[in-house]
Every structure is written in structure tokens, then in C-alpha cells.
Design a protein around this motif. Sequence first.
Motif, mmCIF file in Angstrom:
data_model
loop_
_atom_site.group_PDB
_atom_site.id
_atom_site.type_symbol
_atom_site.label_atom_id
_atom_site.label_comp_id
_atom_site.label_asym_id
_atom_site.label_seq_id
_atom_site.Cartn_x
_atom_site.Cartn_y
_atom_site.Cartn_z
ATOM 1 N N MET A 1 11.103 -5.371 4.901
ATOM 2 C CA MET A 1 9.733 -5.138 4.492
ATOM 3 C C MET A 1 9.395 -6.084 3.351
ATOM 4 O O MET A 1 10.197 -6.306 2.453
ATOM 5 C CB MET A 1 9.598 -3.680 4.048
ATOM 6 C CG MET A 1 8.339 -3.409 3.253
ATOM 7 S SD MET A 1 8.059 -1.721 2.709
ATOM 8 C CE MET A 1 9.516 -1.305 1.827
ATOM 9 N N ASN A 2 8.192 -6.604 3.399
ATOM 10 C CA ASN A 2 7.680 -7.427 2.307
ATOM 11 C C ASN A 2 6.813 -6.513 1.438
ATOM 12 O O ASN A 2 5.685 -6.166 1.813
ATOM 13 C CB ASN A 2 6.872 -8.593 2.872
ATOM 14 C CG ASN A 2 6.393 -9.535 1.799
ATOM 15 O OD1 ASN A 2 5.898 -9.113 0.758
ATOM 16 N ND2 ASN A 2 6.499 -10.824 2.058
ATOM 17 N N ILE A 3 7.345 -6.093 0.303
ATOM 18 C CA ILE A 3 6.652 -5.133 -0.554
ATOM 19 C C ILE A 3 5.306 -5.668 -1.013
ATOM 20 O O ILE A 3 4.307 -4.942 -1.010
ATOM 21 C CB ILE A 3 7.531 -4.742 -1.763
ATOM 22 C CG1 ILE A 3 8.780 -4.000 -1.284
ATOM 23 C CG2 ILE A 3 6.747 -3.882 -2.746
ATOM 24 C CD1 ILE A 3 9.780 -3.695 -2.383
ATOM 25 N N ALA A 6 2.799 -5.446 1.763
ATOM 26 C CA ALA A 6 2.468 -4.036 1.992
ATOM 27 C C ALA A 6 1.502 -3.536 0.921
ATOM 28 O O ALA A 6 0.515 -2.854 1.223
ATOM 29 C CB ALA A 6 3.738 -3.183 2.008
ATOM 30 N N HIS A 9 -1.899 -4.862 1.463
ATOM 31 C CA HIS A 9 -2.554 -4.176 2.578
ATOM 32 C C HIS A 9 -3.193 -2.873 2.082
ATOM 33 O O HIS A 9 -4.294 -2.528 2.486
ATOM 34 C CB HIS A 9 -1.546 -3.894 3.696
ATOM 35 C CG HIS A 9 -2.178 -3.337 4.924
ATOM 36 N ND1 HIS A 9 -2.901 -4.110 5.801
ATOM 37 C CD2 HIS A 9 -2.212 -2.073 5.423
ATOM 38 C CE1 HIS A 9 -3.357 -3.341 6.784
ATOM 39 N NE2 HIS A 9 -2.946 -2.107 6.571
ATOM 40 N N LEU A 48 4.944 2.653 1.446
ATOM 41 C CA LEU A 48 5.095 1.209 1.588
ATOM 42 C C LEU A 48 5.507 0.835 3.009
ATOM 43 O O LEU A 48 4.987 -0.129 3.579
ATOM 44 C CB LEU A 48 6.120 0.672 0.583
ATOM 45 C CG LEU A 48 5.687 0.654 -0.872
ATOM 46 C CD1 LEU A 48 6.863 0.307 -1.767
ATOM 47 C CD2 LEU A 48 4.536 -0.318 -1.084
ATOM 48 N N LEU A 49 6.436 1.586 3.592
ATOM 49 C CA LEU A 49 6.861 1.311 4.967
ATOM 50 C C LEU A 49 5.712 1.487 5.947
ATOM 51 O O LEU A 49 5.531 0.678 6.864
ATOM 52 C CB LEU A 49 8.035 2.212 5.351
ATOM 53 C CG LEU A 49 9.384 1.836 4.752
ATOM 54 C CD1 LEU A 49 10.412 2.926 5.024
ATOM 55 C CD2 LEU A 49 9.865 0.504 5.283
ATOM 56 N N TRP A 52 3.440 -1.445 5.511
ATOM 57 C CA TRP A 52 4.052 -2.651 6.069
ATOM 58 C C TRP A 52 3.869 -2.674 7.587
ATOM 59 O O TRP A 52 3.510 -3.703 8.172
ATOM 60 C CB TRP A 52 5.526 -2.717 5.687
ATOM 61 C CG TRP A 52 6.279 -3.835 6.323
ATOM 62 C CD1 TRP A 52 7.348 -3.723 7.161
ATOM 63 C CD2 TRP A 52 6.037 -5.240 6.186
ATOM 64 N NE1 TRP A 52 7.781 -4.968 7.537
ATOM 65 C CE2 TRP A 52 6.992 -5.922 6.964
ATOM 66 C CE3 TRP A 52 5.102 -5.987 5.483
ATOM 67 C CZ2 TRP A 52 7.036 -7.303 7.061
ATOM 68 C CZ3 TRP A 52 5.151 -7.374 5.571
ATOM 69 C CH2 TRP A 52 6.103 -8.012 6.348
ATOM 70 N N GLU A 53 4.102 -1.544 8.230
ATOM 71 C CA GLU A 53 3.917 -1.466 9.680
ATOM 72 C C GLU A 53 2.450 -1.700 10.051
ATOM 73 O O GLU A 53 2.156 -2.409 11.019
ATOM 74 C CB GLU A 53 4.409 -0.114 10.199
ATOM 75 C CG GLU A 53 5.918 0.032 10.115
ATOM 76 C CD GLU A 53 6.407 1.444 10.362
ATOM 77 O OE1 GLU A 53 5.573 2.339 10.653
ATOM 78 O OE2 GLU A 53 7.628 1.654 10.268
ATOM 79 N N TYR A 55 0.266 -3.417 8.314
ATOM 80 C CA TYR A 55 0.002 -4.835 8.056
ATOM 81 C C TYR A 55 0.478 -5.681 9.239
ATOM 82 O O TYR A 55 -0.243 -6.552 9.724
ATOM 83 C CB TYR A 55 0.702 -5.283 6.772
ATOM 84 C CG TYR A 55 0.736 -6.781 6.606
ATOM 85 C CD1 TYR A 55 -0.370 -7.466 6.114
ATOM 86 C CD2 TYR A 55 1.858 -7.517 6.966
ATOM 87 C CE1 TYR A 55 -0.348 -8.858 5.990
ATOM 88 C CE2 TYR A 55 1.890 -8.890 6.845
ATOM 89 C CZ TYR A 55 0.783 -9.558 6.355
ATOM 90 O OH TYR A 55 0.800 -10.934 6.241
ATOM 91 N N GLN A 56 1.702 -5.425 9.695
ATOM 92 C CA GLN A 56 2.249 -6.197 10.810
ATOM 93 C C GLN A 56 1.406 -6.024 12.078
ATOM 94 O O GLN A 56 1.152 -6.983 12.801
ATOM 95 C CB GLN A 56 3.691 -5.796 11.077
ATOM 96 C CG GLN A 56 4.649 -6.260 10.007
ATOM 97 C CD GLN A 56 6.069 -5.860 10.318
ATOM 98 O OE1 GLN A 56 6.359 -4.696 10.527
ATOM 99 N NE2 GLN A 56 6.954 -6.837 10.359
#
Length: 70
Positions: A1-3, A6, A9, A48-49, A52-53, A55-56
Motif C-alpha cells: 500500500m502507498n500510504i 491512500a 484519496h 488506509l487499506l 488504497w483499494e 484509489y487503485q
Amino acid sequence: MNIALALMHIYPNADSMRDFIVQDDSNGDGPYIAVWNLPEPQPTEEELLTAWEAYQEAEANKPPEPPSEI
């Protein structure tokens, strides 16, 4: 993950050098939020996870940009 991505986002208007700083001490623990200056509570690892998801997924569904030159 890129904090950092994230966080951007979740908080698209945040300044990643003023509002928060993500740091990696190269000690094997990975990156972490070293500075948090936003008035909102610092996101949890789970938040954050999720960000991140999201964002992806948003990046994967972006339409392609037109070429700059024809």
C-alpha cells in the motif's frame, strides 16, 4: 500500500508536506504516518487499506488521456 496516495484519496486537498508526512526509517517496519496536522482524526490501518483499494480502482477505471501531440 502507498500510504501517501491512500491519504490523498481520502483528503484530496491535503498538502503532503504540510498536512501529513509519511516516513520510512528503513528498519524493516515499513512506511508510517510520522506527522499528522489535519484537524480530522488520523486514519486507521483499515481505513488506509480501504482508501488504497478505492484509489487503485479509481485509477484502473480512469479513461485514457488523449495524446499530447497528433
